[in-house]
Scaffold this active site. Structure first.
Site, PDB file in Angstrom:
ATOM      1  N   ARG B  11      34.565  32.735  37.118  1.00  0.00           N
ATOM      2  CA  ARG B  11      33.171  32.635  37.338  1.00  0.00           C
ATOM      3  C   ARG B  11      32.580  33.312  38.448  1.00  0.00           C
ATOM      4  O   ARG B  11      31.487  33.513  38.851  1.00  0.00           O
ATOM      5  CB  ARG B  11      32.595  31.081  37.563  1.00  0.00           C
ATOM      6  CG  ARG B  11      33.264  30.351  36.449  1.00  0.00           C
ATOM      7  CD  ARG B  11      32.755  28.985  36.761  1.00  0.00           C
ATOM      8  NE  ARG B  11      33.528  27.935  35.751  1.00  0.00           N
ATOM      9  CZ  ARG B  11      33.105  27.765  34.674  1.00  0.00           C
ATOM     10  NH1 ARG B  11      32.406  28.377  34.102  1.00  0.00           N
ATOM     11  NH2 ARG B  11      33.811  26.775  33.997  1.00  0.00           N
ATOM     12  N   LYS B  15      34.412  39.263  40.758  1.00  0.00           N
ATOM     13  CA  LYS B  15      35.570  39.623  40.133  1.00  0.00           C
ATOM     14  C   LYS B  15      35.378  40.134  38.437  1.00  0.00           C
ATOM     15  O   LYS B  15      36.097  40.906  38.174  1.00  0.00           O
ATOM     16  CB  LYS B  15      36.470  38.385  40.307  1.00  0.00           C
ATOM     17  CG  LYS B  15      37.076  38.104  41.380  1.00  0.00           C
ATOM     18  CD  LYS B  15      38.248  37.390  41.371  1.00  0.00           C
ATOM     19  CE  LYS B  15      38.729  36.899  42.718  1.00  0.00           C
ATOM     20  NZ  LYS B  15      40.046  35.723  42.487  1.00  0.00           N
ATOM     21  N   ASP B  74      44.599  35.521  40.821  1.00  0.00           N
ATOM     22  CA  ASP B  74      44.503  34.813  41.910  1.00  0.00           C
ATOM     23  C   ASP B  74      44.904  35.925  43.200  1.00  0.00           C
ATOM     24  O   ASP B  74      45.881  36.561  42.926  1.00  0.00           O
ATOM     25  CB  ASP B  74      45.384  33.535  42.143  1.00  0.00           C
ATOM     26  CG  ASP B  74      44.859  32.543  43.230  1.00  0.00           C
ATOM     27  OD1 ASP B  74      43.586  32.357  43.262  1.00  0.00           O
ATOM     28  OD2 ASP B  74      45.706  32.011  43.848  1.00  0.00           O
ATOM     29  N   ASP B 160      36.874  42.549  52.333  1.00  0.00           N
ATOM     30  CA  ASP B 160      36.680  43.628  52.109  1.00  0.00           C
ATOM     31  C   ASP B 160      36.129  44.454  53.416  1.00  0.00           C
ATOM     32  O   ASP B 160      36.460  45.305  53.874  1.00  0.00           O
ATOM     33  CB  ASP B 160      35.838  44.128  50.890  1.00  0.00           C
ATOM     34  CG  ASP B 160      36.729  44.346  49.809  1.00  0.00           C
ATOM     35  OD1 ASP B 160      37.646  44.540  49.784  1.00  0.00           O
ATOM     36  OD2 ASP B 160      36.135  43.992  48.655  1.00  0.00           O
ATOM     37  N   LYS B 180      37.819  52.270  45.584  1.00  0.00           N
ATOM     38  CA  LYS B 180      38.606  50.902  45.751  1.00  0.00           C
ATOM     39  C   LYS B 180      39.572  50.498  44.549  1.00  0.00           C
ATOM     40  O   LYS B 180      40.803  50.087  44.966  1.00  0.00           O
ATOM     41  CB  LYS B 180      37.581  49.942  45.869  1.00  0.00           C
ATOM     42  CG  LYS B 180      38.326  48.471  46.568  1.00  0.00           C
ATOM     43  CD  LYS B 180      37.451  47.174  46.771  1.00  0.00           C
ATOM     44  CE  LYS B 180      38.015  46.036  46.515  1.00  0.00           C
ATOM     45  NZ  LYS B 180      37.337  44.876  46.525  1.00  0.00           N
ATOM     46  N   HIS B 185      44.863  46.037  45.459  1.00  0.00           N
ATOM     47  CA  HIS B 185      45.748  44.925  44.930  1.00  0.00           C
ATOM     48  C   HIS B 185      45.282  44.686  43.580  1.00  0.00           C
ATOM     49  O   HIS B 185      46.200  44.341  42.625  1.00  0.00           O
ATOM     50  CB  HIS B 185      45.592  43.934  45.745  1.00  0.00           C
ATOM     51  CG  HIS B 185      44.505  43.266  46.054  1.00  0.00           C
ATOM     52  ND1 HIS B 185      43.421  43.959  46.658  1.00  0.00           N
ATOM     53  CD2 HIS B 185      43.839  41.854  46.003  1.00  0.00           C
ATOM     54  CE1 HIS B 185      42.257  43.235  46.850  1.00  0.00           C
ATOM     55  NE2 HIS B 185      42.635  41.849  46.365  1.00  0.00           N
TER      56      HIS B 185
END
Lengths: 202, 202
Positions: B11, B15, B74, B160, B180, B185
């Site tokens: 949510r 992301k 995650d 960040d 980025k 990751h």
């Protein structure tokens, strides 16, 4: 005969009480003085990343500044699911150094979703002795257990109200001080250090 | 021809944007929908203690509740001197879930005394795919670097503004999003997951 003096390199009154009890209990014939009686001695910044490193840093700084043997400890709580943190950051976990309640409340909030079977932790303590000439010794003690979900008990300090030692149901804050000393990380470390103090600084 | 649908099990709008960019960039012919379009799907409690465990937990919960393939991640920041913490607790480090500023301010305060040469850290991300029938895949990505002493940059989110990747002098918040993504990751994890999504859910 003059009883040798030994400086306890901490300003935390709880720790001074605990160390006095433990070292007195070990039967050392030394006169313990807190670093507070030396107003010119400044606190060192704990830049170490291990308990042993910080304990030695503090003991050496006080021995050099006072010209007396000094003992110091660095201790903290190591939480399994946090990979050993707070560790050396235990006393400044909330960002406010020495604010026990803020540190403990933060830890409980961080671990709110961690189930009971994953709340393992241990207390660790490094106890260091340093002589003005540079001789040093450091030993470690540990107490394993798990974390409660809410504080319980009126004794102790730091994270004691949420730490339940293995084999007990009480927190270390629910134990009388001598009972806690008998099993605690700090008790174990300082009882291991006591004979070295007797030998090198007695 | 119907384009297969895939649910992004998050949510967090930052992301969702990032994952859309990355998965779109991988050329997947799937229609990405956020879990927000399924009002009956409730958030799972992230009880895992590893990124992979939590990513799988979220992906399976959403796949089961929607009947569609679901991807979840995650991710978090692992600080060397904290033994890998905040880790899975990154988004709730201050005790206030999702409060980026509080989390970042707390981390900087905790590490205030940690010297520059001990501020190593890495971002880690586990990206998981789960199908309604129970099939699962999980892959991990990592970005190593170190922590600045104060936030810099307006892009990105989370930690960040204080994370400087190895070989750079800028924080990941000072990089344009596509730059980025190329090293992050999350970019690495989702680019590794993309072919598995194409194979199993395409």
């Amino acid at each position: 005969m003059t009883v040798p003096r030994l400086v306890l390199a901490t300003r935390n009154p709880h720790k001074i009480d605990e160390l006095r009890r433990i070292l007195d209990g070990a039967g050392l014939a030394v006169h313990l003085v807190g670093v507070d009686v030396f107003p010119h001695v400044h606190d060192v910044v704990e830049t170490g990343t291990t308990f042993a490193e910080n304990a030695l840093l503090k003991a050496h700084a006080v021995a050099a500044a006072t010209g007396l043997p000094a003992v110091a400890d660095d201790s903290g709580l190591c939480v399994d699911v946090l990979g050993g943190a707070p560790g050396v950051f235990s006393a400044r976990w909330s960002g406010r150094h020495g604010d026990d309640k803020a540190n403990l409340d933060l830890l409980l909030a961080q671990l709110a979703d961690v189930p009971d079977d994953r709340r393992g932790a241990h207390f660790a303590c490094a106890a260091a002795l340093a002589l003005p000439g540079g001789v040093e010794r450091v030993v470690e003690g540990r107490l394993t257990g798990c974390l409660a979900r809410a504080p319980r008990g009126e004794h102790g300090f730091g994270y004691d109200p949420v730490f339940v030692p293995e084999g007990d149901v009480r927190t270390t804050a629910e134990m009388a001080p001598p009972e806690k000393d008998a099993i605690s990380h700090r008790g174990r470390a300082f009882r291991a250090l006591a004979p070295l103090v007797g030998e090198l600084a007695g």
